[in-house]
Design a protein around this motif. Structure first.
Motif, PDB file in Angstrom:
ATOM      1  N   ILE A 190      27.293  44.706  27.144  1.00  0.00           N
ATOM      2  CA  ILE A 190      28.859  45.499  27.389  1.00  0.00           C
ATOM      3  C   ILE A 190      29.157  45.225  28.840  1.00  0.00           C
ATOM      4  N   VAL A 191      28.492  45.281  29.933  1.00  0.00           N
ATOM      5  CA  VAL A 191      28.874  45.119  31.313  1.00  0.00           C
ATOM      6  C   VAL A 191      29.274  43.673  31.563  1.00  0.00           C
ATOM      7  N   LEU A 192      28.233  42.943  31.531  1.00  0.00           N
ATOM      8  CA  LEU A 192      28.398  41.319  31.998  1.00  0.00           C
ATOM      9  C   LEU A 192      29.492  40.752  31.259  1.00  0.00           C
ATOM     10  N   PRO A 193      29.669  40.680  29.801  1.00  0.00           N
ATOM     11  CA  PRO A 193      30.964  40.195  29.286  1.00  0.00           C
ATOM     12  C   PRO A 193      32.166  40.507  30.076  1.00  0.00           C
ATOM     13  N   LEU A 194      32.566  41.808  30.397  1.00  0.00           N
ATOM     14  CA  LEU A 194      33.741  42.025  30.931  1.00  0.00           C
ATOM     15  C   LEU A 194      33.743  41.729  32.729  1.00  0.00           C
ATOM     16  N   LEU A 195      32.654  41.767  33.097  1.00  0.00           N
ATOM     17  CA  LEU A 195      32.524  41.180  34.519  1.00  0.00           C
ATOM     18  C   LEU A 195      32.825  39.561  34.591  1.00  0.00           C
ATOM     19  N   MET A 196      32.114  38.717  33.586  1.00  0.00           N
ATOM     20  CA  MET A 196      32.371  37.432  33.575  1.00  0.00           C
ATOM     21  C   MET A 196      33.969  37.160  33.301  1.00  0.00           C
ATOM     22  N   ARG A 197      34.554  37.988  32.786  1.00  0.00           N
ATOM     23  CA  ARG A 197      35.866  37.784  32.422  1.00  0.00           C
ATOM     24  C   ARG A 197      36.623  37.631  33.811  1.00  0.00           C
ATOM     25  N   ALA A 198      36.328  38.805  34.674  1.00  0.00           N
ATOM     26  CA  ALA A 198      37.079  38.975  36.018  1.00  0.00           C
ATOM     27  C   ALA A 198      36.590  37.637  36.749  1.00  0.00           C
ATOM     28  N   LEU A 199      35.246  37.368  36.688  1.00  0.00           N
ATOM     29  CA  LEU A 199      35.152  35.939  37.436  1.00  0.00           C
ATOM     30  C   LEU A 199      35.622  34.950  37.230  1.00  0.00           C
ATOM     31  N   MET A 200      35.847  34.729  36.061  1.00  0.00           N
ATOM     32  CA  MET A 200      36.600  33.448  35.500  1.00  0.00           C
ATOM     33  C   MET A 200      38.352  33.569  35.655  1.00  0.00           C
ATOM     34  N   GLY A 201      38.530  34.579  36.303  1.00  0.00           N
ATOM     35  CA  GLY A 201      40.037  34.696  36.729  1.00  0.00           C
ATOM     36  C   GLY A 201      41.064  35.430  36.051  1.00  0.00           C
ATOM     37  N   MET A 202      40.472  36.199  35.110  1.00  0.00           N
ATOM     38  CA  MET A 202      41.343  36.926  34.148  1.00  0.00           C
ATOM     39  C   MET A 202      41.850  38.132  34.871  1.00  0.00           C
ATOM     40  N   LYS A 203      42.920  38.449  34.765  1.00  0.00           N
ATOM     41  CA  LYS A 203      43.741  39.589  35.500  1.00  0.00           C
ATOM     42  C   LYS A 203      43.151  40.844  35.432  1.00  0.00           C
ATOM     43  N   GLU A 204      43.051  41.847  36.320  1.00  0.00           N
ATOM     44  CA  GLU A 204      42.399  43.006  36.010  1.00  0.00           C
ATOM     45  C   GLU A 204      43.286  43.839  35.019  1.00  0.00           C
ATOM     46  N   ARG A 205      44.569  43.773  35.031  1.00  0.00           N
ATOM     47  CA  ARG A 205      45.167  44.617  34.037  1.00  0.00           C
ATOM     48  C   ARG A 205      45.064  44.091  32.532  1.00  0.00           C
ATOM     49  N   THR A 206      44.723  42.890  32.380  1.00  0.00           N
ATOM     50  CA  THR A 206      44.310  42.402  31.110  1.00  0.00           C
ATOM     51  C   THR A 206      43.074  42.783  30.553  1.00  0.00           C
ATOM     52  N   ILE A 207      42.066  42.986  31.578  1.00  0.00           N
ATOM     53  CA  ILE A 207      40.727  43.173  31.335  1.00  0.00           C
ATOM     54  C   ILE A 207      40.856  44.855  30.804  1.00  0.00           C
ATOM     55  N   ARG A 208      41.281  45.550  31.601  1.00  0.00           N
ATOM     56  CA  ARG A 208      41.583  46.917  31.405  1.00  0.00           C
ATOM     57  C   ARG A 208      42.509  47.377  30.175  1.00  0.00           C
TER      58      ARG A 208
END
Length: 229
Positions: A190-208
């Motif tokens: 659960i946690v790492l896949p979401l953090l990986m998206r942030a590391l790869m440059g996905m915008k925070e609002r998209t992740i949320r």
């Protein structure tokens, strides 16, 4: 982490520098925990310039603190970076004493827990992860140290949070091996896949925006796996 002291302008710092370029005694307005000032300044510089581009001179200027004061506490940049990582993990550790699970089913409580962990990690750890990954080929020991320390401590904290949230252990009871194994799954699933998206440059609002649905589905899988532990 929000800085505990007011941010110092370069001009203010310059007035504390002596003729030899050493930072003098800070004014009363900057009185406080010298180690917090050093770590706050070091974190800023590391995030701006990377590990290799960071200098103790700039950290001393921003703190402000003398270089001997810094070296008396930290042997060099690796020790400073390790202390920043430890403090960042400490913020996650504090989550166990401050987090209150939402009312509802176990699934809803775990979804709330996952969201709280990701929120804290995105705030405290993403920048440090980027620095570590960016410098890994030149400083492999630094990268390994970051991973080993952060993984071990995070697993311990999440194990305790899972025990508290699921309600199978007393709040002060050390997590069992079962909960440590569950924490590993929880982090990886659960946690790492979401953090990986942030590391790869996905915008925070998209992740949320995507997080609630993603977390709900992954929590279902986690509960199925946890039942088999």
């Amino acid at each position: 982490m929000a800085r505990t002291q007011a941010k110092v302008k370069r001009g203010d710092v310059a007035r504390t520098v002596g003729l030899r370029g050493r930072v003098g005694r800070p004014p009363k307005a900057l009185a406080g925990n010298i180690e917090e000032r050093i770590l706050d300044a070091a974190r800023e510089v590391f995030l701006e310039r990377g590990f290799d581009g960071t200098s103790i001179d700039e950290i001393a200027e921003r703190a402000p603190a003398s270089k001997p004061t810094i070296y008396a506490r930290y042997a060099g940049k690796p020790a400073l970076f390790a202390a920043i990582v430890e403090r960042s993990i400490g913020e996650l550790t504090a989550l166990r004493s401050t987090y209150t699970p939402p009312a509802g089913t176990v699934q809803e409580k775990l979804a709330g827990l996952a969201t709280a962990i990701v929120d804290r990690a995105m705030k405290e750890s993403i920048g440090l992860l980027r620095v570590t990954i960016g410098e890994a080929y030149r400083f492999p020991d630094l990268s390994c140290q970051f991973h080993e320390v952060s993984r071990k401590r995070t697993t311990q904290v999440v194990a305790g949070l899972l025990a508290d949230t699921i309600g199978s252990a007393a709040p002060k009871r050390p997590p069992s091996k079962t909960y440590e194994a569950a924490a590993e799954i929880f982090i990886d699933l659960i946690v790492l896949p979401l953090l990986m998206r942030a590391l790869m440059g996905m915008k925070e609002r998209t992740i949320r925006k995507e997080m609630p649905g993603f977390v709900r589905e992954r929590v279902k899988i986690f509960l199925a796996l946890h039942a088999k532990l």
